[in-house]
Design an enzyme around this catalytic site. Structure first.
Site, mmCIF file in Angstrom:
data_model
loop_
_atom_site.group_PDB
_atom_site.id
_atom_site.type_symbol
_atom_site.label_atom_id
_atom_site.label_comp_id
_atom_site.label_asym_id
_atom_site.label_seq_id
_atom_site.Cartn_x
_atom_site.Cartn_y
_atom_site.Cartn_z
ATOM 1 N N ALA A 149 0.840 -1.199 0.000
ATOM 2 C CA ALA A 149 0.000 0.000 0.000
ATOM 3 C C ALA A 149 0.872 1.245 0.000
ATOM 4 O O ALA A 149 2.003 1.239 0.508
ATOM 5 C CB ALA A 149 -0.927 0.015 1.217
ATOM 6 N N ASP A 150 0.344 2.302 -0.579
ATOM 7 C CA ASP A 150 1.051 3.574 -0.573
ATOM 8 C C ASP A 150 0.040 4.711 -0.643
ATOM 9 O O ASP A 150 -1.089 4.524 -1.136
ATOM 10 C CB ASP A 150 2.020 3.677 -1.746
ATOM 11 C CG ASP A 150 2.934 4.897 -1.617
ATOM 12 O OD1 ASP A 150 3.795 4.889 -0.711
ATOM 13 O OD2 ASP A 150 2.770 5.859 -2.376
ATOM 14 N N GLN A 151 0.443 5.867 -0.147
ATOM 15 C CA GLN A 151 -0.415 7.055 -0.180
ATOM 16 C C GLN A 151 0.382 8.255 -0.663
ATOM 17 O O GLN A 151 1.539 8.439 -0.279
ATOM 18 C CB GLN A 151 -0.982 7.353 1.206
ATOM 19 C CG GLN A 151 -1.977 8.508 1.224
ATOM 20 C CD GLN A 151 -2.537 8.755 2.614
ATOM 21 O OE1 GLN A 151 -1.823 9.210 3.508
ATOM 22 N NE2 GLN A 151 -3.800 8.442 2.813
#
Length: 213
Positions: free
Chosen positions: A89-91
């Site tokens: 996951a990444d933001q």
């Protein structure tokens, strides 16, 4: 007054098959665990800042960068764990085309808040599932947040209260805490803002029979 303890998912609602989370984020891990997902955290050894700089130079959009980095994290960890489903996951924080990383220190956190106040920015969160080196699934979502026009004095007081916690998130805030005082409008999914589009993830885990449907 003591706050009520959040209910613990019953054994019936918990997954028996563990999912590996290729992230050091405590918020993402807590989201999954609180939803009844058995999680093993295995952070990926990637230089996120350098990779994001290369993506920006290549003209990537925030959505493309978040998805690519999420897949890279998952693939790195999955290479060590054959037969195991790994979630990366990444933001990204996108402010008028500029990407904001986590602030390095208090002074940078103040500059970020000064730049973001009185305007809108987007948080883009992406999650990618990988097993045996193959991408199985992905989902990307975004939310738009509008910061109110607060004073420099308010920023200083906020930074005093938050301490080093402002260095752990892009934008120098956590919406679930005092960071909520920075905003006057939020459009989008709450979990996406916290760092992972949780509901689509849970739906995917039900499809794979990791969670009961």
């Amino acid at each position: 007054m003591t706050e009520p303890t959040p209910p613990v998912p019953s054994a019936l609602m918990k997954s028996e098959i563990p999912v590996v989370l290729a992230s050091a984020s405590q918020a993402r891990r807590a989201m999954l665990e609180n939803a009844g997902v058995a999680v093993i955290a295995q952070p990926a050894a990637v230089d996120e800042e350098e990779i994001k700089h290369s993506f920006a130079a290549a003209g990537f959009k925030a959505e493309e960068a978040a998805e690519a980095l999420a897949e890279l994290k998952a693939t790195r960890v999955a290479s060590r764990l054959p037969g195991v489903l790994v979630l990366g996951a990444d933001q990204m924080l996108d402010h008028d085309g500029s990407w904001f990383d986590k602030p390095a220190d208090r002074a940078e956190a103040k500059r970020h808040l000064q730049a973001l106040r009185g305007g809108k920015h987007r948080l883009v969160s992406s999650v990618v599932a990988v097993m045996n080196g193959q991408r199985q699934w992905h989902h990307t979502d975004s939310a738009t947040l509008t910061m109110r026009q607060f004073s420099d004095d308010f920023i200083d007081r906020y930074l005093d209260e938050m301490g080093d916690a402002v260095l752990t998130s892009v934008g120098a805030y956590q919406l679930e805490g005092l960071g909520s005082q920075l905003f006057n409008r939020i459009e989008g999914d709450y979990f996406t803002i916290l760092g992972m589009p949780l509901l689509p993830v849970l739906d995917y885990l039900r499809q794979r029979r990791i969670l009961v449907s």
